[in-house]
Design a protein around this motif. Structure first.
Motif: not given
Length: 316
Positions: A181-207
């Protein structure tokens, strides 16, 4: 001749005049500062009223015995003693630390991988792909939790897919499984947070200066070495920001856990935020809930400070 020249020798008197001009310019500058404070005061008032004052009031309540109705009674440190003697607190903290792996570590790794794949590549539909990948950040976590609870159900999409690929023997009610159950719950958090991290890193890489990549290519560096020695150092500050945001989300998680598992099965997904809610609204122990909230705040500050220390930019 001396009398005729004496009126012309007047430059020394010009200095006091300029000083007088500076003195006259003083009040407008002070008025400018006062006007600047007028712009700051609304936001400062909101911050003091909705952040600082509730935090101080929570600290005050943590030293009281109060059920929210009867007059409060001074309790000293008894609420904190009771909290630290409860084994449920330590289990909940361990669960939150485990969620950091799914809410922070894995999303940062996924975000860096997606940045390496997408950086510098302009293809049709790229904007649409970025919007879809970032979409979980703009969705309410309550809606996300309800959706994933249905996906993880016994007849949900996850089990249907496993049946389709011939893995029907491992299907189960994932959020009700004691060990998963804890792993299944954590994977939901992975799905939610991955897009935020990608957008931050793409913005940083463009500089990052393109000449650094050209120099790396001239030195014979391949794509992986360019990413490791140019891109990752270039987005170090964005990694720090992502680590802080996602770590706080893991340690202070409540709504996603409340909607999906409510701490079950058998307390395997209990987190400190959920315990604070139960103490305050189910058991009527406002003092104990406040003490636990203070402890949770200290834990969040300590862990976030460690994250910032280990991801700091030594060149700054």
């Amino acid at each position: 001749m001396a009398r005729e020249l004496s009126p012309a020798v007047s430059p020394p008197r010009a200095a006091p005049a300029r000083g007088g001009e500076r003195a006259a310019a003083g009040p407008p500058r002070r008025r400018g500062r006062a006007r600047g404070w007028l712009y700051v005061l609304p936001a400062l008032a909101v911050y003091l009223g909705f952040a600082i004052w509730p935090a101080l009031n929570t600290l005050r309540l943590s030293f009281l015995t109060w059920d929210g109705i009867l007059p409060p009674v001074w309790a000293g440190f008894s609420n904190y003693i009771k909290i630290f003697r409860d084994s449920a607190l330590y289990e909940a903290i361990l669960h939150s630390l485990a969620l950091i792996v799914f809410f922070s570590v894995i999303p940062i790794a996924v975000g860096l991988l997606m940045t390496a794949l997408l950086m510098g590549k302009v293809r049709r539909g790229m904007t649409f792909f970025r919007i879809i990948f970032f979409l979980p950040q703009v969705l309410p976590l309550v809606a996300v939790g309800i959706t994933w609870r249905w996906l993880y159900g016994e007849s949900g999409v996850v089990n249907q897919f496993l049946d389709l690929v011939g893995l029907g023997s491992i299907t189960r009610a994932w959020l009700g499984d004691y060990g998963l159950a804890l792993i299944a719950l954590g994977l939901i958090g992975t799905w939610v947070m991955s897009g935020l991290c990608m957008m931050l890193f793409l913005a940083g890489a463009q500089k990052i200066d393109p000449s650094l990549y050209e120099a790396a290519r001239l030195d014979g560096a391949g794509a992986f070495r360019q990413f490791r020695h140019v891109t990752v150092p270039g987005v170090r500050r964005e990694i720090t920001v992502a680590g802080v945001i996602t770590t706080i989300a893991a340690l202070a998680s409540f709504d996603l856990v409340f909607v999906t598992t409510n701490g079950g099965p058998a307390g395997q997904t209990n987190v400190p935020g959920l315990l604070v809610y139960r103490l305050a609204f189910n058991e009527g122990d406002i003092g104990g809930a406040s003490a636990l909230a203070v402890v949770l705040t200290v834990i969040v500050v300590a862990v976030v400070s460690a994250v910032r220390y280990f991801t700091r930019d030594d060149q700054s």
